[in-house]
Enzyme design. Structure first.
Site, PDB file in Angstrom:
ATOM      1  N   ASN A   7     -52.778 -44.462 103.903  1.00 64.66           N
ATOM      2  CA  ASN A   7     -53.814 -44.175 102.911  1.00 64.66           C
ATOM      3  C   ASN A   7     -53.365 -42.931 102.152  1.00 64.66           C
ATOM      4  O   ASN A   7     -53.433 -41.820 102.663  1.00 64.66           O
ATOM      5  CB  ASN A   7     -55.144 -43.932 103.652  1.00 64.66           C
ATOM      6  CG  ASN A   7     -56.287 -43.636 102.696  1.00 64.66           C
ATOM      7  OD1 ASN A   7     -56.092 -43.536 101.487  1.00 64.66           O
ATOM      8  ND2 ASN A   7     -57.476 -43.496 103.248  1.00 64.66           N
ATOM      9  N   ARG A  91     -54.045 -48.799 101.871  1.00 63.44           N
ATOM     10  CA  ARG A  91     -55.384 -48.769 101.303  1.00 63.44           C
ATOM     11  C   ARG A  91     -55.223 -48.529  99.808  1.00 63.44           C
ATOM     12  O   ARG A  91     -54.586 -47.558  99.390  1.00 63.44           O
ATOM     13  CB  ARG A  91     -56.196 -47.637 101.910  1.00 63.44           C
ATOM     14  CG  ARG A  91     -57.549 -47.570 101.268  1.00 63.44           C
ATOM     15  CD  ARG A  91     -58.213 -46.259 101.505  1.00 63.44           C
ATOM     16  NE  ARG A  91     -59.514 -46.282 100.854  1.00 63.44           N
ATOM     17  CZ  ARG A  91     -60.128 -45.208 100.416  1.00 63.44           C
ATOM     18  NH1 ARG A  91     -59.577 -44.027 100.560  1.00 63.44           N
ATOM     19  NH2 ARG A  91     -61.299 -45.296  99.855  1.00 63.44           N
ATOM     20  N   HIS A 180     -65.869 -48.806  99.284  1.00 63.82           N
ATOM     21  CA  HIS A 180     -66.053 -48.840 100.747  1.00 63.82           C
ATOM     22  C   HIS A 180     -66.046 -50.275 101.277  1.00 63.82           C
ATOM     23  O   HIS A 180     -66.586 -50.553 102.348  1.00 63.82           O
ATOM     24  CB  HIS A 180     -67.410 -48.224 101.166  1.00 63.82           C
ATOM     25  CG  HIS A 180     -67.517 -46.739 101.001  1.00 63.82           C
ATOM     26  ND1 HIS A 180     -68.688 -46.135 100.638  1.00 63.82           N
ATOM     27  CD2 HIS A 180     -66.620 -45.748 101.191  1.00 63.82           C
ATOM     28  CE1 HIS A 180     -68.521 -44.825 100.579  1.00 63.82           C
ATOM     29  NE2 HIS A 180     -67.259 -44.570 100.916  1.00 63.82           N
ATOM     30  N   ARG A 241     -71.962 -35.913  95.064  1.00 65.75           N
ATOM     31  CA  ARG A 241     -72.176 -36.784  93.891  1.00 65.75           C
ATOM     32  C   ARG A 241     -73.662 -37.020  93.672  1.00 65.75           C
ATOM     33  O   ARG A 241     -74.416 -37.182  94.627  1.00 65.75           O
ATOM     34  CB  ARG A 241     -71.492 -38.136  94.099  1.00 65.75           C
ATOM     35  CG  ARG A 241     -69.986 -38.065  94.175  1.00 65.75           C
ATOM     36  CD  ARG A 241     -69.402 -39.475  94.180  1.00 65.75           C
ATOM     37  NE  ARG A 241     -67.988 -39.466  94.492  1.00 65.75           N
ATOM     38  CZ  ARG A 241     -67.453 -40.127  95.512  1.00 65.75           C
ATOM     39  NH1 ARG A 241     -68.205 -40.867  96.307  1.00 65.75           N
ATOM     40  NH2 ARG A 241     -66.159 -40.066  95.726  1.00 65.75           N
ATOM     41  N   GLU A 384     -61.846 -48.500 109.237  1.00 66.13           N
ATOM     42  CA  GLU A 384     -61.187 -49.076 108.063  1.00 66.13           C
ATOM     43  C   GLU A 384     -59.704 -49.314 108.333  1.00 66.13           C
ATOM     44  O   GLU A 384     -59.128 -50.283 107.851  1.00 66.13           O
ATOM     45  CB  GLU A 384     -61.370 -48.140 106.862  1.00 66.13           C
ATOM     46  CG  GLU A 384     -62.799 -48.158 106.338  1.00 66.13           C
ATOM     47  CD  GLU A 384     -63.162 -46.956 105.493  1.00 66.13           C
ATOM     48  OE1 GLU A 384     -63.379 -45.868 106.082  1.00 66.13           O
ATOM     49  OE2 GLU A 384     -63.250 -47.076 104.268  1.00 66.13           O
TER      50      GLU A 384
END
Ligand code: ADP
Length: 397
Positions: A7, A91, A180, A241, A384
């Site tokens: 990743n 990823r 996600h 955010r 993940e």
């Protein structure tokens, strides 16, 4: 067969090496500050001491070269040669409308990734760098791209279109993509396994609540709605955010504060969310501690976060005309009984009953509802990396 998972961020790189015979992790690690002063590799081999090295790493090629050297090292290594790596899984953040699943990377795929850079200018370039670095170092090893957006490509058009002139979808592909996806897919599959039912027969709402947070409605194993949008800024309020706001606030603040587009975007991405409201931190642990000590804005940030999660769940019950299970995952979802309780106490109209003793769990798979609850609520740690390893393995098989 061993699968190497990467990743890549702009200056960092996380990796894991899986033995797919039993899905065990042989080693994992992190490279930080690639291209900067003080670049460091932290390598954690299974059953061996952790190993750290600080050395110059001008680019991702050098970083991956050091990781590979650590993997085959006599003392810190876990395999005796690089030939023991059969496939590499990357990823990749944005697959746009080009990828509705994971793919073997070839020249055509690389071109699509390059073409989609404008949709993910911060994330896709480092992902591409990682793929190119591996191609250089291990040219004969197959590489697979696993996209954060792919799972949500099953959203129906009425769910992914925005209410703006249709030409912007046609010209620039402005639409909801969702992110996600690898995590939502993994926990939905685990939920079906825990419930002992085929996923095709289940309506599941998965809540990935970490620093970045999103919710997904998984109907019959397919994502049909999700809270992040064209970018990860939409939906829930997050660590930093804003999540959903009235878009007119952007031009209003630009005028009032004399901000440029970059400045307003920076505020919405980096200074908003629970950090913006609490003024304390973007980390939920700090905010929970401050709230316990009586900090009202910290409490307000938590209340608003939990309220938004509850509202999204309610709207996804409507989108699917029902729900069998709600899943909590990621840092906060896995570890905060308070958040789970606060969200679920407003969902009793669904026949949902939390068992407070069972809800005390942290970081472990559990059903936290009473036996008579009509909706199951599950805590499932996301993985993940394992999902990327499985998809990579399946494709190269
Ligand atoms: P990301 O991968 O998006 O950076 P994570 O899934 O690691 O995020 O989640 C990080 C968030 O989870 C942080 O805000 C952290 O405070 C929160 N978190 C982790 N452990 C706990 C805990 N025990 N209680 C409350 N929040 C926690």
């Amino acid at each position: 067969m061993n699968v190497f998972i990467i990743n890549c961020g702009s200056s960092s790189l996380k990796y894991q090496l899986f033995n797919m015979l039993d899905e065990s992790v042989l080693a994992k690690g992190l490279v930080e500050r690639i291209g900067l002063d003080g670049a460091k590799l932290s390598h954690c081999p299974n059953n061996k001491d952790r190993y750290e090295i600080e050395t110059e790493m001008p680019d991702h090629v050098k970083a991956i070269e050091l990781v590979l050297a650590a993997l085959v090292d006599e003392v810190h290594g876990v395999i005796d040669s690089m030939d023991k790596i059969s496939a590499i899984g990357h990823r990749v953040v944005h697959g746009a409308e080009d990828f509705s699943g994971s793919v073997l990377i070839n020249d055509k795929v690389m071109q699509s990734l390059i073409d989609n850079i404008s949709l993910a200018p911060l994330h896709n370039p480092p992902n591409i760098m990682g793929i190119e670095a591996c191609k250089k170092l291990m040219p004969s090893v197959p590489q697979v791209g696993v996209f954060d957006t792919a799972f949500h490509q099953t959203l129906p058009k009425h769910a992914y279109l925005y209410g703006i002139p249709y030409e912007f979808y046609q010209k620039y592909k402005v639409r909801k993509y969702g992110f996600h996806g690898t995590s939502h897919k993994y926990v939905a599959q685990r939920a079906a396994a825990m419930l002992g039912k085929p996923i095709e027969k289940l309506k599941i709402i998965t809540c990935h609540l970490g620093n970045g947070a999103s919710i997904c409605a998984v109907d019959g194993g397919k994502s049909i709605e999700t809270s992040m949008g064209f970018t990860p800024l939409e939906g829930l309020m997050m660590g930093t955010r804003s999540g959903d706001i009235d878009p007119a606030i952007v031009s209003f603040l630009m005028k009032k504060e004399g901000w440029s587009l970059e400045e307003v975007s920076n505020v919405l991405n980096k200074r908003s969310g629970v950090l913006g409201i609490s003024g304390v931190s973007s980390d939920f642990r700090d905010i929970e501690i401050a709230a316990e000590k009586g900090n009202e804005r910290a409490q307000l940030a938590l209340d608003r976060f939990d309220y938004m999660v509850k509202k999204f769940i309610g709207s996804y019950v409507a989108a699917m005309n029902g729900v069998d299970a709600i899943v909590f995952t990621a840092g906060l979802g896995e570890n905060s009984p308070e958040t789970r309780y606060d969200v679920c106490k407003g969902l009793t109209y669904l026949g949902l009953e939390i068992d407070t003793d069972k809800n005390a769990v942290r970081g472990k798979e559990a059903d936290i509802t009473t036996d008579s609850s009509r909706v199951r609520v599950l805590v499932i740690p996301t993985n993940e990396e394992l999902m990327i390893a499985r998809e990579t393995y399946e494709i190269v098989q």
